[in-house]
Write an enzyme that holds these catalytic residues in place. Structure first.
Site, PDB file in Angstrom:
ATOM      1  N   ARG A 159      -3.239  -0.221  -4.525  1.00  0.00           N
ATOM      2  CA  ARG A 159      -2.156   0.425  -3.773  1.00  0.00           C
ATOM      3  C   ARG A 159      -2.700   1.439  -2.762  1.00  0.00           C
ATOM      4  O   ARG A 159      -1.935   2.111  -2.086  1.00  0.00           O
ATOM      5  CB  ARG A 159      -1.181   1.119  -4.721  1.00  0.00           C
ATOM      6  CG  ARG A 159      -0.511   0.216  -5.743  1.00  0.00           C
ATOM      7  CD  ARG A 159       0.393  -0.818  -5.116  1.00  0.00           C
ATOM      8  NE  ARG A 159       1.488  -0.262  -4.345  1.00  0.00           N
ATOM      9  CZ  ARG A 159       2.445  -0.992  -3.780  1.00  0.00           C
ATOM     10  NH1 ARG A 159       2.408  -2.327  -3.897  1.00  0.00           N
ATOM     11  NH2 ARG A 159       3.415  -0.426  -3.077  1.00  0.00           N
TER      12      ARG A 159
ATOM     13  N   VAL B 219       0.835  -1.203   0.000  1.00  0.00           N
ATOM     14  CA  VAL B 219       0.000   0.000   0.000  1.00  0.00           C
ATOM     15  C   VAL B 219       0.871   1.255   0.000  1.00  0.00           C
ATOM     16  O   VAL B 219       1.879   1.318   0.705  1.00  0.00           O
ATOM     17  CB  VAL B 219      -0.932   0.006   1.239  1.00  0.00           C
ATOM     18  CG1 VAL B 219      -1.635   1.348   1.386  1.00  0.00           C
ATOM     19  CG2 VAL B 219      -1.956  -1.116   1.132  1.00  0.00           C
ATOM     20  N   ASP B 220       0.482   2.237  -0.800  1.00  0.00           N
ATOM     21  CA  ASP B 220       1.167   3.530  -0.831  1.00  0.00           C
ATOM     22  C   ASP B 220       0.384   4.611  -0.090  1.00  0.00           C
ATOM     23  O   ASP B 220       0.969   5.546   0.460  1.00  0.00           O
ATOM     24  CB  ASP B 220       1.374   3.987  -2.281  1.00  0.00           C
ATOM     25  CG  ASP B 220       2.220   3.016  -3.079  1.00  0.00           C
ATOM     26  OD1 ASP B 220       3.236   2.533  -2.534  1.00  0.00           O
ATOM     27  OD2 ASP B 220       1.855   2.727  -4.238  1.00  0.00           O
ATOM     28  N   ILE B 221      -0.934   4.504  -0.112  1.00  0.00           N
ATOM     29  CA  ILE B 221      -1.799   5.525   0.477  1.00  0.00           C
ATOM     30  C   ILE B 221      -2.804   4.874   1.412  1.00  0.00           C
ATOM     31  O   ILE B 221      -3.458   3.890   1.057  1.00  0.00           O
ATOM     32  CB  ILE B 221      -2.565   6.310  -0.608  1.00  0.00           C
ATOM     33  CG1 ILE B 221      -1.575   7.097  -1.484  1.00  0.00           C
ATOM     34  CG2 ILE B 221      -3.587   7.254   0.007  1.00  0.00           C
ATOM     35  CD1 ILE B 221      -2.217   7.781  -2.662  1.00  0.00           C
TER      36      ILE B 221
END
Length: 397
Positions: free
Chosen positions: A335, A112-114
């Protein structure tokens, strides 16, 4: 606003066009003083018709980095009807395999980015921060994660929520905050309500009024009506302002019979008057000791006396994540992870918009209910997150 500080209408135009809203095909978004032709956001019909929006001060460019709102320029009652019907589809498509408990943080964190966090029941309960949360947020930022905070509670404006984060010792930027009070204001701004010359009658607390003031939409009611009582003697009436063009219902700890009577008269007697709800949450966390009746209670009262379904402007609207994905160039929605304590708003919002989802048991949903070892609340049937945790402290090994 100044040339370097775009208006709310300009800031939400990108999300508006991406939603395929009627009359918006030629709209552009003015970002940071530069005009951009919007790229292709995922179209989500006006069939879902809610608004998701957030940001810092109204004129600040930072808002543009984290705002999404569905407008309906020239919104017709037919479009609004489609909007209301879309909520059934949201629930229907939010079905997944059984959730698994997150035991290895990397299984989620590394993919995960956000993170988009709900607030009540996830970050705090009432006026108490959940233990360990400041450390969790700090560690996630240290790992390079981008964080947003979304609340369906309309009692405060964005400025009010920024103050609450600060009071709880949480270092959160204004542009990272989303609230349903702001979403309501964004809806009226994008639908050009001000140009109709009409007014908004508010059932709710100061957050809605503060946000409406920032977009120049005239309103009345709210906390000013908390002590009013209707004349119910022989021949008694409640006189209404016939320039009311919308009734907004948000969480209101001072709701009374006068407010309900005023709202029903506007909606039942004034042609074209819109019924707008900030959210439909059944319960909320006013204290850390128990659950309290939520805005679904207030909205239900007005539905009951009008027979109308509201236009919803809070979660689980899709446009907020559409905007975030567009702004950060994210092609893979997996993501992004939506983290919340409610199945029918937070988790449905995530699943219907292609995000990973994580339910925290620190709020309204219990583990037996999630695992269907106890009866599900109405409207949550079949909705499953990808992961669940006791609290988001479980994100940090």
């Amino acid at each position: 606003h100044s040339p370097s500080h775009p208006s709310l209408r300009e800031m939400v135009a990108l999300a508006f066009v991406g939603a395929g809203a009627p009359g918006a095909t030629k709209a552009i978004s003015t970002l940071g003083g530069q005009t951009e032709q919007p790229r292709n956001l995922r179209a989500q019909a006006p069939s879902t018709a809610p608004v998701q929006a957030a940001g810092s001060s109204l004129g600040a460019w930072a808002v543009g980095a984290s705002v999404a709102a569905l407008g309906a320029s020239g919104l017709t009652r037919r479009a609004a009807k489609k909007a209301r019907g879309g909520r059934a589809a949201l629930r229907a498509t939010a079905v997944a395999e059984k959730a698994r408990k997150l035991t290895t943080p990397g299984d989620l964190i590394d993919t995960v980015d956000i993170f988009i966090f709900d607030c009540d029941g996830v970050i705090w309960r009432g006026d108490s921060c959940i233990e360990g949360i400041p450390n969790v947020l700090e560690k996630l930022r240290a790992k390079g994660k981008t964080l947003f905070f979304v609340t369906n509670n309309s009692t405060k404006s964005r400025a009010g929520y920024k103050s609450k984060f600060t009071e709880l010792g949480l270092d959160v930027k204004p542009e990272e905050i989303f609230s349903s009070s702001f979403a309501a204001a964004a809806y009226f701004e994008q639908t050009k309500f001000k140009e109709t010359g009409k007014k908004v009658y508010v059932i709710g607390e100061k957050g809605i009024g503060e946000e409406l003031d920032l977009v120049g939409v005239p309103w009345f009611g709210g906390e000013a009506d908390k002590d009013k009582k209707p004349n119910m003697g022989s021949g008694g009436t409640v006189e209404i302002d016939h320039d009311v063009g919308a009734v907004v219902v948000g969480f209101d700890r001072n709701i009374n019979y006068y407010k309900m009577q005023y709202a029903q008269l506007c909606l039942n007697e004034l042609p074209g008057c819109q019924f707008v709800a900030t959210n439909l949450d059944r319960v909320t966390h006013l204290t850390d000791a128990q659950e309290w009746a939520g805005n679904g209670t207030m909205v239900g009262a007005i539905k009951g006396c009008t027979g109308m379904e509201p236009i919803l402007v809070g979660k689980p609207a899709p446009l907020m994540v559409d905007y975030i994905a567009e702004k950060f160039g994210i092609k893979d929605r997996s993501r992004i992870c939506m983290v919340g304590d409610r199945l029918d708003t937070d988790i449905a919002f995530g699943r219907n918009n292609g995000m990973k989802t994580c339910l925290t048991l620190s709020g309204v949903t219990t583990e037996p209910e999630l695992l269907e070892q106890a009866p599900r609340k109405a409207g949550t049937e079949g909705i499953q997150p990808d992961f669940y945790v006791d609290t988001i402290n479980d994100f940090i090994a």
